[in-house]
Design an enzyme around this catalytic site. Structure first.
Site, PDB file in Angstrom:
ATOM      1  N   ASP A  64     -49.368  -8.784  -5.579  1.00 44.38           N
ATOM      2  CA  ASP A  64     -48.658  -8.105  -6.837  1.00 44.38           C
ATOM      3  C   ASP A  64     -47.416  -9.039  -7.039  1.00 44.38           C
ATOM      4  O   ASP A  64     -47.594  -9.869  -6.427  1.00 44.38           O
ATOM      5  CB  ASP A  64     -47.551  -7.436  -5.774  1.00 44.38           C
ATOM      6  CG  ASP A  64     -46.505  -6.652  -7.038  1.00 44.38           C
ATOM      7  OD1 ASP A  64     -46.709  -6.727  -7.942  1.00 44.38           O
ATOM      8  OD2 ASP A  64     -45.681  -6.115  -6.167  1.00 44.38           O
ATOM      9  N   ASP A  97     -44.001  -8.977  -8.365  1.00 47.56           N
ATOM     10  CA  ASP A  97     -42.362  -8.858  -7.720  1.00 47.56           C
ATOM     11  C   ASP A  97     -42.534  -8.819  -6.439  1.00 47.56           C
ATOM     12  O   ASP A  97     -42.819  -7.748  -5.959  1.00 47.56           O
ATOM     13  CB  ASP A  97     -41.633  -7.801  -9.149  1.00 47.56           C
ATOM     14  CG  ASP A  97     -41.579  -8.410 -10.850  1.00 47.56           C
ATOM     15  OD1 ASP A  97     -42.300  -9.653 -10.683  1.00 47.56           O
ATOM     16  OD2 ASP A  97     -41.925  -7.182 -11.546  1.00 47.56           O
ATOM     17  N   GLU A 129     -37.314  -9.811  -8.676  1.00 43.74           N
ATOM     18  CA  GLU A 129     -37.762  -8.655  -9.975  1.00 43.74           C
ATOM     19  C   GLU A 129     -37.732  -9.559 -10.970  1.00 43.74           C
ATOM     20  O   GLU A 129     -37.184  -9.988 -11.555  1.00 43.74           O
ATOM     21  CB  GLU A 129     -37.542  -7.736  -9.818  1.00 43.74           C
ATOM     22  CG  GLU A 129     -37.619  -6.394  -8.723  1.00 43.74           C
ATOM     23  CD  GLU A 129     -38.831  -6.283  -8.471  1.00 43.74           C
ATOM     24  OE1 GLU A 129     -39.734  -5.637  -9.472  1.00 43.74           O
ATOM     25  OE2 GLU A 129     -39.519  -5.943  -7.619  1.00 43.74           O
ATOM     26  N   SER A 175     -49.336  -7.485 -12.104  1.00 38.74           N
ATOM     27  CA  SER A 175     -48.447  -7.002 -12.034  1.00 38.74           C
ATOM     28  C   SER A 175     -47.746  -6.311 -13.069  1.00 38.74           C
ATOM     29  O   SER A 175     -48.500  -6.520 -14.432  1.00 38.74           O
ATOM     30  CB  SER A 175     -47.523  -8.523 -12.583  1.00 38.74           C
ATOM     31  OG  SER A 175     -45.873  -8.204 -12.492  1.00 38.74           O
ATOM     32  N   LYS A 235     -52.743  -0.701 -12.595  1.00 39.60           N
ATOM     33  CA  LYS A 235     -53.300  -2.172 -11.346  1.00 39.60           C
ATOM     34  C   LYS A 235     -55.037  -2.039 -10.129  1.00 39.60           C
ATOM     35  O   LYS A 235     -55.250  -2.513 -10.118  1.00 39.60           O
ATOM     36  CB  LYS A 235     -51.811  -1.926  -9.692  1.00 39.60           C
ATOM     37  CG  LYS A 235     -51.182  -1.793 -10.348  1.00 39.60           C
ATOM     38  CD  LYS A 235     -49.771  -3.149  -9.443  1.00 39.60           C
ATOM     39  CE  LYS A 235     -48.717  -3.951  -9.967  1.00 39.60           C
ATOM     40  NZ  LYS A 235     -47.374  -4.264  -9.065  1.00 39.60           N
ATOM     41  N   ASP A 286     -45.863  -4.668  -2.984  1.00 41.48           N
ATOM     42  CA  ASP A 286     -44.566  -4.621  -1.735  1.00 41.48           C
ATOM     43  C   ASP A 286     -44.111  -2.837  -2.108  1.00 41.48           C
ATOM     44  O   ASP A 286     -42.951  -2.539  -1.626  1.00 41.48           O
ATOM     45  CB  ASP A 286     -43.700  -4.905  -2.086  1.00 41.48           C
ATOM     46  CG  ASP A 286     -42.768  -4.922  -3.652  1.00 41.48           C
ATOM     47  OD1 ASP A 286     -43.860  -5.150  -4.363  1.00 41.48           O
ATOM     48  OD2 ASP A 286     -41.828  -4.888  -3.721  1.00 41.48           O
ATOM     49  N   ASN A 315     -45.620   1.338  -6.450  1.00 41.97           N
ATOM     50  CA  ASN A 315     -47.033   1.360  -7.897  1.00 41.97           C
ATOM     51  C   ASN A 315     -48.058   0.923  -7.450  1.00 41.97           C
ATOM     52  O   ASN A 315     -49.596   0.277  -7.912  1.00 41.97           O
ATOM     53  CB  ASN A 315     -46.485   0.820  -9.367  1.00 41.97           C
ATOM     54  CG  ASN A 315     -45.905  -0.366  -9.199  1.00 41.97           C
ATOM     55  OD1 ASN A 315     -45.454  -0.963  -7.714  1.00 41.97           O
ATOM     56  ND2 ASN A 315     -45.577  -1.197  -9.722  1.00 41.97           N
TER      57      ASN A 315
END
Length: 408
Positions: free
Chosen positions: A188, A190, A197, A276, A321, A344, A347
């Site tokens: 990921d 962010d 972010e 992402s 994702k 993290d 999502n």
């Protein structure tokens, strides 16, 4: 082949590590014509511990005297046990690997780990240090009495509980080829590959950072559907100049250890990529800089040099994702079992579930609960230690490339 009537002798040599100890010992053993049954050596902070199990058809007491004299000649201590049970020294294949990470790893905390393993009937077969920077990392090879699905789950639950209670990260993996067969890692972006972010950086330029942050936090906690949250946040960016995307791209700060992590994985032949919920225009340059193999993110609609407040094309949401991970793996013909996903937020749940190893990195509770392992230190290179790569190996490879002074 050792005679069934041979006497077993266990020789344990200790003292300062220096050249010649092994050659002197084995020369003494050669004179007595013994058979080697097992050998193990470890050096800890310059102190040598060398264990040798032999089978002797001759004079075991004479062998003991010869070895004691030989070790005295090189100023080493030796302990000799005649008639040692060879079955007690037989090494069984470990069923699991535990990686314990802390800053620091205190004796008190490690005692809790050892006690918990003992309570579960798990034996620690071997311990080695895998890192001294930026955290202390210890790798434990462990065997459970009954290697069942239920016992595996019990061990993982215990590791998660210990991580929360004693302030150490305790990662659990199956030992063997499965662990060493990983070939693809997807991150990921962010708050994982980069700090912060991306959409909040854009929001700061649009003057709506507080409103965007509130929506982001609700989505990361799993309280809000990601697609809806993305639409609401992007709508707040309507009218922002297109040039802001390039400005934010320049401002991105990698998470500590990110460059080291990707550089090391690429050396090892891993395919690396990013998936992402952010925006391609912003992270494309980062992906190129890190020489990543794959990049999937959302596309912002732009008209007359300004953001319209909408996205175009498929949304990279929670399901998107996982789909991107599968596409990435298929493009390189790599089974999902050999993939690692690091994220993290909520999502990332489907992506981590799809991968053979899902790593929650400084993650929200919703993701920690479903991840295979959770890391709580703000250094992305801890992922390397979970994969069995040591800090010494990283630094040796960097030194070979002229990067000795870099710990990035």
């Amino acid at each position: 082949m050792t005679s069934p009537n041979a006497t077993t002798v266990l020789i344990t040599v200790t003292g300062p590590d220096k050249p010649g100890v092994s050659s002197v010992l084995f020369a003494a053993l050669t004179r007595h014509g013994v058979d080697l049954l097992d050998v193990e050596q470890v050096v800890i902070r310059g102190r040598l511990v060398l264990g040798v199990l032999v089978g002797s058809d001759g004079d075991a007491e004479g062998l003991q005297e010869t070895v004691e004299q030989a070790m005295a000649s090189v100023a080493m201590q030796v302990d000799i046990a005649i008639g040692a049970d060879p079955r007690s020294s037989a090494r069984s294949d470990s069923s699991h690997v535990l990686v314990v990470l802390g800053r620091p790893v205190t004796a008190r905390a490690f005692t809790e780990v050892a006690r918990k393993l003992a309570a579960l009937g798990a034996n620690i077969d071997a311990i080695r240090r895998v890192a001294d920077y930026p955290v202390t990392g210890l790798e434990l090879r462990v065997s459970v009495a009954e290697d069942t699905i239920a016992r595996d789950a019990e061990l993982r639950t215990a590791a998660a509980e210990m991580s929360t209670r004693i302030g150490l990260d305790v990662a659990v993996e199956r030992a063997g080829l499965t662990r060493r067969a990983k070939r693809l890692v997807v991150f990921d972006v962010d708050s994982t590959l980069v700090q912060g972010e991306v959409i909040e950086l854009l929001a700061a330029k649009a003057g709506c950072v507080d409103a965007v942050r509130a929506i982001t936090e609700a989505a990361m906690r799993g309280e809000l559907d990601f697609t809806e949250s993305l639409e609401r946040r992007v709508a707040l960016l309507a009218g922002l100049a297109e040039s802001a995307l390039d400005d934010v791209a320049v401002e991105l700060e990698l998470t500590a250890g990110a460059r080291t992590t990707v550089r090391t994985l690429k050396r090892l032949g891993f395919r690396c990529g990013v998936v992402s919920g952010g925006f391609t225009r912003v992270i494309r340059g980062l992906a190129e800089d890190l020489e990543l193999d794959y990049c999937a993110a959302n596309e912002l609609e732009i008209r007359d040099g300004r953001l319209t407040g909408r996205t175009v094309g498929p949304v990279i949401d929670r399901a998107g994702k996982a789909a991107a991970l599968r596409e990435f793996a298929e493009s390189f013909h790599i089974p999902l079992a050999q993939c690692v996903a690091v994220g993290d937020g909520a999502n990332d749940i489907d992506m981590l579930a799809a991968a053979g190893l899902g790593v929650a990195f400084n993650a929200k509770p919703a993701l920690r609960e479903v991840a295979d392992t959770a890391l709580s230190h703000p250094f992305l290179d801890t992922v390397l230690f979970v994969l069995g790569v040591t800090r010494a190996e990283v630094e040796a490879a960097d030194a070979a490339d002229g990067l000795t002074s870099l710990r990035l």
